[in-house]
Design an enzyme around this catalytic site. Structure first.
Site, PDB file in Angstrom:
ATOM      1  N   HIS A  21     128.707  82.481  76.868  1.00 12.25           N
ATOM      2  CA  HIS A  21     128.189  81.426  75.998  1.00 12.25           C
ATOM      3  C   HIS A  21     127.596  82.000  74.718  1.00 12.25           C
ATOM      4  O   HIS A  21     126.977  83.061  74.725  1.00 12.25           O
ATOM      5  CB  HIS A  21     127.136  80.600  76.723  1.00 12.25           C
ATOM      6  CG  HIS A  21     127.686  79.755  77.822  1.00 12.25           C
ATOM      7  ND1 HIS A  21     128.603  78.749  77.599  1.00 12.25           N
ATOM      8  CD2 HIS A  21     127.467  79.780  79.161  1.00 12.25           C
ATOM      9  CE1 HIS A  21     128.914  78.188  78.747  1.00 12.25           C
ATOM     10  NE2 HIS A  21     128.248  78.793  79.720  1.00 12.25           N
ATOM     11  N   CYS A  77     131.321  80.900  71.496  1.00 16.97           N
ATOM     12  CA  CYS A  77     131.202  79.912  70.428  1.00 16.97           C
ATOM     13  C   CYS A  77     130.350  80.454  69.286  1.00 16.97           C
ATOM     14  O   CYS A  77     129.456  81.273  69.504  1.00 16.97           O
ATOM     15  CB  CYS A  77     130.564  78.634  70.963  1.00 16.97           C
ATOM     16  SG  CYS A  77     131.520  77.788  72.237  1.00 16.97           S
TER      17      CYS A  77
END
Length: 201
Positions: A21, A77
Protein backbone atom coordinates in the site's frame (compact mmCIF):
# COMPACT_ATOMS: atom_id res chain seq x y z
CA UNK A 1 16.34 0.47 4.39
CA UNK A 2 19.02 1.47 6.89
CA UNK A 3 20.57 -1.99 6.57
CA UNK A 4 20.60 -1.69 2.76
CA UNK A 5 22.49 1.60 2.72
CA UNK A 6 24.78 0.89 5.67
CA UNK A 7 28.48 0.77 4.77
CA UNK A 8 27.70 1.20 1.06
CA UNK A 9 30.92 1.32 -0.97
CA UNK A 10 31.92 2.25 -4.55
CA UNK A 11 31.05 -0.67 -6.82
CA UNK A 12 28.01 -1.73 -4.77
CA UNK A 13 24.71 -2.26 -6.58
CA UNK A 14 21.69 -1.99 -4.27
CA UNK A 15 18.12 -3.10 -5.05
CA UNK A 16 15.08 -2.03 -3.02
CA UNK A 17 11.69 -3.54 -3.92
CA UNK A 18 8.42 -2.63 -2.24
CA UNK A 19 5.03 -3.95 -3.27
CA UNK A 20 2.18 -2.91 -1.02
CA UNK A 21 0.00 0.00 0.00
CA UNK A 22 1.01 3.57 -0.73
CA UNK A 23 -0.61 6.88 0.06
CA UNK A 24 0.14 10.57 0.19
CA UNK A 25 -0.19 13.36 2.71
CA UNK A 26 0.14 17.12 2.86
CA UNK A 27 3.67 18.40 2.33
CA UNK A 28 4.51 20.50 5.38
CA UNK A 29 8.09 21.45 4.52
CA UNK A 30 7.26 22.75 1.03
CA UNK A 31 9.67 20.58 -0.96
CA UNK A 32 7.09 19.01 -3.31
CA UNK A 33 5.89 20.57 -6.56
CA UNK A 34 2.39 19.11 -6.12
CA UNK A 35 2.08 19.92 -2.41
CA UNK A 36 2.01 16.26 -1.28
CA UNK A 37 4.50 13.86 0.25
CA UNK A 38 4.24 10.34 -1.14
CA UNK A 39 4.33 7.47 1.36
CA UNK A 40 4.61 3.72 1.68
CA UNK A 41 2.50 1.96 4.30
CA UNK A 42 4.20 -0.90 6.16
CA UNK A 43 2.21 -3.40 8.24
CA UNK A 44 2.28 -1.18 11.32
CA UNK A 45 1.41 2.09 9.58
CA UNK A 46 -1.91 2.45 11.43
CA UNK A 47 -0.07 2.68 14.76
CA UNK A 48 3.39 3.90 13.72
CA UNK A 49 2.47 5.98 10.68
CA UNK A 50 3.58 5.67 7.06
CA UNK A 51 7.13 6.15 5.78
CA UNK A 52 7.26 9.40 3.80
CA UNK A 53 9.37 10.12 0.75
CA UNK A 54 11.61 12.54 2.67
CA UNK A 55 12.62 9.69 5.01
CA UNK A 56 13.18 7.22 2.16
CA UNK A 57 15.36 9.74 0.33
CA UNK A 58 17.43 10.51 3.43
CA UNK A 59 17.90 6.80 4.21
CA UNK A 60 18.74 5.15 0.88
CA UNK A 61 19.37 7.93 -1.67
CA UNK A 62 21.52 10.64 -0.10
CA UNK A 63 24.12 8.26 1.42
CA UNK A 64 25.01 6.70 -1.97
CA UNK A 65 28.72 7.35 -2.62
CA UNK A 66 30.43 7.79 -5.99
CA UNK A 67 30.54 4.47 -7.83
CA UNK A 68 27.51 3.00 -6.02
CA UNK A 69 24.14 2.45 -7.66
CA UNK A 70 20.61 1.99 -6.32
CA UNK A 71 17.62 0.59 -8.22
CA UNK A 72 14.25 0.93 -6.49
CA UNK A 73 11.17 -0.90 -7.76
CA UNK A 74 8.13 0.56 -6.01
CA UNK A 75 4.74 -1.03 -6.69
CA UNK A 76 2.20 1.05 -4.80
CA UNK A 77 -0.36 3.80 -5.28
CA UNK A 78 0.87 7.40 -5.64
CA UNK A 79 4.45 6.14 -6.03
CA UNK A 80 5.74 8.29 -8.91
CA UNK A 81 8.21 10.35 -6.86
CA UNK A 82 8.30 8.29 -3.66
CA UNK A 83 12.12 8.41 -3.62
CA UNK A 84 12.09 12.20 -4.13
CA UNK A 85 14.69 11.94 -6.89
CA UNK A 86 15.50 15.18 -8.71
CA UNK A 87 14.40 14.10 -12.22
CA UNK A 88 11.30 12.33 -13.55
CA UNK A 89 11.17 10.92 -17.07
CA UNK A 90 8.02 11.65 -19.05
CA UNK A 91 7.65 9.38 -22.07
CA UNK A 92 5.30 9.45 -25.04
CA UNK A 93 5.86 6.76 -27.67
CA UNK A 94 9.55 7.01 -28.61
CA UNK A 95 9.97 10.56 -27.28
CA UNK A 96 10.85 11.47 -23.72
CA UNK A 97 11.94 14.39 -21.58
CA UNK A 98 13.30 14.72 -18.07
CA UNK A 99 11.31 16.98 -15.76
CA UNK A 100 13.29 18.76 -13.06
CA UNK A 101 11.55 18.23 -9.70
CA UNK A 102 13.99 20.33 -7.68
CA UNK A 103 12.77 23.34 -5.73
CA UNK A 104 15.50 25.96 -5.14
CA UNK A 105 14.43 26.62 -1.55
CA UNK A 106 14.21 22.91 -0.59
CA UNK A 107 16.97 20.70 0.77
CA UNK A 108 19.17 18.66 -1.55
CA UNK A 109 17.53 15.37 -2.63
CA UNK A 110 20.29 13.82 -4.72
CA UNK A 111 22.99 11.30 -3.81
CA UNK A 112 26.55 11.69 -2.51
CA UNK A 113 27.78 11.28 -6.12
CA UNK A 114 26.23 7.81 -6.58
CA UNK A 115 23.40 6.95 -8.98
CA UNK A 116 19.81 6.30 -7.87
CA UNK A 117 17.05 5.12 -10.21
CA UNK A 118 13.46 4.27 -9.43
CA UNK A 119 10.78 2.45 -11.36
CA UNK A 120 7.40 3.14 -9.80
CA UNK A 121 3.95 1.76 -10.48
CA UNK A 122 2.21 4.99 -11.40
CA UNK A 123 2.36 8.76 -11.27
CA UNK A 124 1.84 10.66 -8.01
CA UNK A 125 -1.87 11.18 -8.66
CA UNK A 126 -2.68 7.61 -9.79
CA UNK A 127 -3.48 4.37 -8.02
CA UNK A 128 -2.02 0.97 -8.87
CA UNK A 129 -3.75 -2.37 -9.35
CA UNK A 130 -3.15 -5.97 -8.37
CA UNK A 131 -3.48 -8.93 -10.70
CA UNK A 132 -3.38 -12.72 -10.80
CA UNK A 133 -2.76 -12.80 -14.56
CA UNK A 134 0.97 -13.36 -14.21
CA UNK A 135 0.95 -16.28 -11.78
CA UNK A 136 -2.50 -17.72 -12.46
CA UNK A 137 -3.62 -17.71 -8.83
CA UNK A 138 -1.51 -15.57 -6.50
CA UNK A 139 -2.29 -11.86 -6.55
CA UNK A 140 0.67 -9.56 -7.19
CA UNK A 141 1.05 -5.94 -8.19
CA UNK A 142 0.50 -5.32 -11.90
CA UNK A 143 3.68 -3.24 -12.05
CA UNK A 144 5.79 -5.97 -10.43
CA UNK A 145 4.34 -8.52 -12.85
CA UNK A 146 5.02 -6.33 -15.88
CA UNK A 147 8.58 -5.64 -14.68
CA UNK A 148 9.34 -9.36 -14.29
CA UNK A 149 7.81 -10.19 -17.68
CA UNK A 150 9.81 -7.51 -19.49
CA UNK A 151 13.14 -8.48 -17.92
CA UNK A 152 12.56 -12.19 -18.62
CA UNK A 153 11.32 -11.73 -22.19
CA UNK A 154 13.83 -9.21 -23.52
CA UNK A 155 17.53 -9.56 -22.68
CA UNK A 156 19.68 -6.43 -22.93
CA UNK A 157 16.84 -4.00 -22.34
CA UNK A 158 17.47 -0.29 -22.27
CA UNK A 159 15.78 1.77 -19.56
CA UNK A 160 13.47 3.25 -22.17
CA UNK A 161 12.49 -0.13 -23.60
CA UNK A 162 11.84 -1.50 -20.10
CA UNK A 163 9.62 1.45 -19.25
CA UNK A 164 7.60 1.17 -22.48
CA UNK A 165 7.32 -2.64 -22.18
CA UNK A 166 5.89 -2.27 -18.69
CA UNK A 167 3.45 0.39 -19.84
CA UNK A 168 2.32 -1.79 -22.74
CA UNK A 169 1.84 -4.87 -20.54
CA UNK A 170 -0.05 -3.39 -17.60
CA UNK A 171 -3.43 -2.96 -19.37
CA UNK A 172 -3.47 -6.66 -20.31
CA UNK A 173 -2.82 -7.62 -16.67
CA UNK A 174 -5.72 -5.60 -15.29
CA UNK A 175 -9.04 -7.20 -14.34
CA UNK A 176 -11.74 -6.56 -16.94
CA UNK A 177 -13.88 -4.63 -14.45
CA UNK A 178 -11.19 -2.13 -13.42
CA UNK A 179 -11.10 1.50 -14.48
CA UNK A 180 -7.63 2.14 -13.04
CA UNK A 181 -5.29 4.15 -15.25
CA UNK A 182 -1.75 3.27 -14.30
CA UNK A 183 1.37 4.58 -16.03
CA UNK A 184 4.76 3.32 -14.76
CA UNK A 185 7.30 6.04 -14.02
CA UNK A 186 11.08 6.31 -14.11
CA UNK A 187 12.92 8.80 -11.92
CA UNK A 188 16.63 9.29 -11.39
CA UNK A 189 19.30 11.27 -9.58
CA UNK A 190 20.74 12.37 -12.94
CA UNK A 191 19.50 12.52 -16.51
CA UNK A 192 20.62 10.16 -19.28
CA UNK A 193 19.53 8.82 -22.68
CA UNK A 194 16.97 6.18 -21.71
CA UNK A 195 17.02 4.52 -25.15
CA UNK A 196 20.78 3.90 -25.23
CA UNK A 197 21.61 3.18 -21.56
CA UNK A 198 21.31 -0.54 -20.86
CA UNK A 199 19.33 -1.66 -17.83
CA UNK A 200 21.66 -3.56 -15.48
CA UNK A 201 20.88 -4.25 -11.83
Amino acid sequence: MRWLAQDCQPGDSLVFHYSGHGSRQKDYNKDELDGFDETICPLDHETEGPIIDDEINATIVRPLPRGAKLHAIIDSCYSGTVLDLPFVCKINSEEYKWEDQRIPTACYKGTSDGIALSFSACSDNQTSASTSAFSGKDVTGAMTSSFIQAVKNEPCLTYGRLLTAMGDAIPSLMPNDTDVIQEPQLSASETFDIFTKQFIL
